[in-house]
Design a protein around this motif. Structure first.
Motif, PDB file in Angstrom:
ATOM      1  N   PRO A  95      31.908  57.875  -2.330  1.00  0.00           N
ATOM      2  CA  PRO A  95      30.851  57.734  -3.337  1.00  0.00           C
ATOM      3  C   PRO A  95      30.644  56.293  -3.762  1.00  0.00           C
ATOM      4  N   GLN A  96      29.502  56.087  -4.397  1.00  0.00           N
ATOM      5  CA  GLN A  96      29.193  54.767  -4.948  1.00  0.00           C
ATOM      6  C   GLN A  96      30.265  54.396  -5.959  1.00  0.00           C
ATOM      7  N   ASP A 147      28.147  55.812   0.344  1.00  0.00           N
ATOM      8  CA  ASP A 147      27.093  55.524  -0.636  1.00  0.00           C
ATOM      9  C   ASP A 147      27.311  54.111  -1.187  1.00  0.00           C
ATOM     10  N   GLU A 148      26.449  53.198  -0.811  1.00  0.00           N
ATOM     11  CA  GLU A 148      26.526  51.795  -1.239  1.00  0.00           C
ATOM     12  C   GLU A 148      27.951  51.265  -1.146  1.00  0.00           C
ATOM     13  N   THR A 192      33.293  39.790   2.107  1.00  0.00           N
ATOM     14  CA  THR A 192      33.994  41.079   2.015  1.00  0.00           C
ATOM     15  C   THR A 192      33.076  42.222   2.451  1.00  0.00           C
ATOM     16  N   GLN A 193      31.781  42.090   2.131  1.00  0.00           N
ATOM     17  CA  GLN A 193      30.811  43.114   2.580  1.00  0.00           C
ATOM     18  C   GLN A 193      30.886  43.260   4.092  1.00  0.00           C
ATOM     19  N   ARG A 194      30.907  42.120   4.763  1.00  0.00           N
ATOM     20  CA  ARG A 194      30.922  42.151   6.231  1.00  0.00           C
ATOM     21  C   ARG A 194      32.217  42.810   6.732  1.00  0.00           C
ATOM     22  N   GLN A 195      33.336  42.466   6.074  1.00  0.00           N
ATOM     23  CA  GLN A 195      34.618  43.066   6.500  1.00  0.00           C
ATOM     24  C   GLN A 195      34.583  44.578   6.326  1.00  0.00           C
ATOM     25  N   ILE A 200      27.806  58.200  11.009  1.00  0.00           N
ATOM     26  CA  ILE A 200      27.885  57.601   9.662  1.00  0.00           C
ATOM     27  C   ILE A 200      26.492  57.532   9.043  1.00  0.00           C
ATOM     28  N   ILE A 201      26.428  57.950   7.782  1.00  0.00           N
ATOM     29  CA  ILE A 201      25.197  57.740   7.009  1.00  0.00           C
ATOM     30  C   ILE A 201      25.521  56.688   5.956  1.00  0.00           C
ATOM     31  N   LEU A 202      24.758  55.614   6.008  1.00  0.00           N
ATOM     32  CA  LEU A 202      24.985  54.510   5.080  1.00  0.00           C
ATOM     33  C   LEU A 202      23.842  54.507   4.069  1.00  0.00           C
ATOM     34  N   ILE A 203      24.184  54.770   2.816  1.00  0.00           N
ATOM     35  CA  ILE A 203      23.149  54.793   1.774  1.00  0.00           C
ATOM     36  C   ILE A 203      23.095  53.425   1.115  1.00  0.00           C
TER      37      ILE A 203
END
Ligand code: SF4
Length: 337
Positions: free
Chosen positions: A113-114, A195-196, A205-208, A224-227
Motif C-alpha cells: 500500500p501507499q 501503490d506509489e 532511492t526511487q530508482r533503487q 506488477i501493477i504500479l500505481i
C-alpha cells in the motif's frame, strides 16, 4: 547490475506463454453513502501477462487505489464490489470464501500500500513482522520454512538476512520500502500491486526501489501493477499504461505508443501537461476539475473538459474498445483501425 528485460524473462520461462495471469472483467465498486450511490469503479476491464508491468495513472480520486483494493477484496463498508470478476492465475478471487481469500492474499496477489514503510511497527523487529505476515496468510509453514523464506525474501530485495534482527528505526527509507516489498513477496505471489512505492523517497532511492521491483519480478515471474502519478517513472519502468478517470479506464496502451501518440483526449492532455525541456517555461494544464463521483456528468465523464466533445458525448458513455492492436480506448471519436 544489468537487469533482465521482459523479453528475456519471457523467453526463458515457458510458463509465460500461457493465458494472462490477471484478468479483470467488468469490475464495479460502489460506495453507498448518505449523499447517495457513488460508483467508484465502473466496469473496468484489463489483462496482464506474467512478467508484464503495467502503470495505472490518473488524477487523485480517479479510482486507482479503489482498483487495487478491489483486486485484493479489501473494499470496506459502505463500499462493496457490485459486479465483475478478478481472475488471478485461473482462479476467480471474487468468488472465494473469506478464508480462501486470506490465503490468496500474499500467495496469489499481494499489495504494497501507499506509505507502507510508515506502517511498519516501530517496536517489533523486522523478522517478527515478516513472520506475522506469513502466518496470517499461510498456516502450513514450519518455523524452519518461515525463517528460510524470510531470509530468501530479504536477499531478493538486496538486503542482508541480518536485517530481520533489526528494528525499523535502524533502517533508511529505501531499506524500509524494500522490507515492504520483501513482505509482499514472502509467499511468491503471481501479481504484485505497488501503490506509489516511491513516494517520499529521493530520486536515487526511487530508482533503487524500482530496480528492486524489477529484480523481484525477474525472480518470481510475476506481473506488477504500479500505481502512481509520476509519468516519467512510468515511462522508464512499465510495459503498458492504463489511464483512469472517474472510475473508468480511458486508455490502455503500450507505454512507448502512449507517450508517442496518446489516443484518448484525456491521455493526450495528461502527456501534454508533462514538463518538456524544449518548451521551457510553458506549462499546459488540463482545464477544469475532475467531477465529483456523486455528480458525474451523463455520457462521457470527460466531456466537460474535452476540447473535441460533441453532443453525442453528453449522452452516450463510450465503450472501452480495442481501437488499434493492443490499444484500448473509451472515446467515440477514436476510429477503429
Ligand atoms: Fe471527448 Fe467525446 Fe471522446 Fe469523451 S467521447 S473523450 S467527450 S470526444
Amino acid at each position: 547490475m544489468k537487469l533482465p528485460t521482459r523479453a528475456h524473462v519471457v523467453l526463458n520461462n515457458p510458463q509465460f506463454l500461457m493465458t494472462p495471469v490477471l484478468q479483470v472483467n467488468n469490475l464495479q465498486v460502489t460506495y453507498y453513502t448518505e449523499g447517495g450511490r457513488v460508483r467508484a469503479l465502473d466496469g473496468v476491464n484489463l489483462e496482464l501477462d506474467s512478467g508484464e508491468k503495467m502503470g495505472l495513472v490518473g488524477e487523485s480520486g480517479s479510482g486507482k487505489s479503489t482498483m487495487a483494493l478491489a483486486m485484493m477484496r479489501m473494499i470496506k463498508s459502505p463500499g462493496r464490489i457490485d459486479g465483475g470478476r478478478v481472475v488471478v492465475d485461473g482462479v476467480d478471487i471474487t468468488a472465494l470464501s473469506e478464508n480462501d481469500m486470506r490465503e490468496a492474499r500474499l500467495s496469489r496477489i499481494s499489495y504494497i500500500p501507499q506509505g507502507a514503510m510508515n506502517s511498519i511497527n516501530p517496536v517489533l523487529r523486522i523478522g517478527a513482522q515478516m513472520k506475522d505476515a506469513m502466518q496470517a496468510h499461510a498456516k502450513h509453514f514450519s518455523s524452519t520454512e518461515i525463517q528460510h523464506r524470510i531470509d530468501e525474501a530479504l536477499v531478493s530485495v538486496d538486503l542482508r538476512p541480518t536485517v530481520a534482527r533489526m528494528y525499523p528505526h535502524e533502517l533508511s527509507g529505501g531499506m524500509k520500502q524494500r522490507v515492504c516489498i520483501a513482505i509482499g513477496i514472502l509467499l511468491k505471489p503471481k501479481v504484485i500491486i505497488a501503490d506509489e512505492p516511491t513516494s517520499a523517497l529521493d530520486v536515487v532511492t526511487q530508482r533503487q526501489v524500482m530496480q528492486t521491483l524489477d529484480t523481484v519480478q525477474a525472480q518470481l515471474g510475476c506481473a506488477i501493477i504500479l500505481i502512481g502519478h509520476d509519468m516519467g517513472l512510468m515511462a522508464q519502468f512499465v510495459d503498458k499504461v492504463a489511464v483512469m478517470y472517474t472510475g473508468r479506464l480511458m486508455e490502455l496502451s503500450p507505454v512507448s505508443e502512449m507517450f508517442a501518440k496518446p489516443l484518448h483526449p484525456y491521455a493526450q492532455a495528461l502527456i501534454n501537461s508533462l514538463p518538456d525541456l524544449k518548451k521551457r517555461g510553458v506549462f499546459h494544464g488540463i482545464p477544469g476539475l475532475a467531477p465529483a463521483l456523486l455528480r458525474l456528468p451523463p455520457g462521457c465523464s470527460f466531456h466537460p473538459r474535452c476540447p473535441i466533445a460533441q453532443d453525442s458525448c453528453k449522452q452516450i458513455v463510450p465503450a472501452f474498445e480495442e481501437k488499434l492492436p493492443g490499444r484500448f480506448v473509451a472515446c467515440h471519436f477514436v476510429e477503429k483501425a
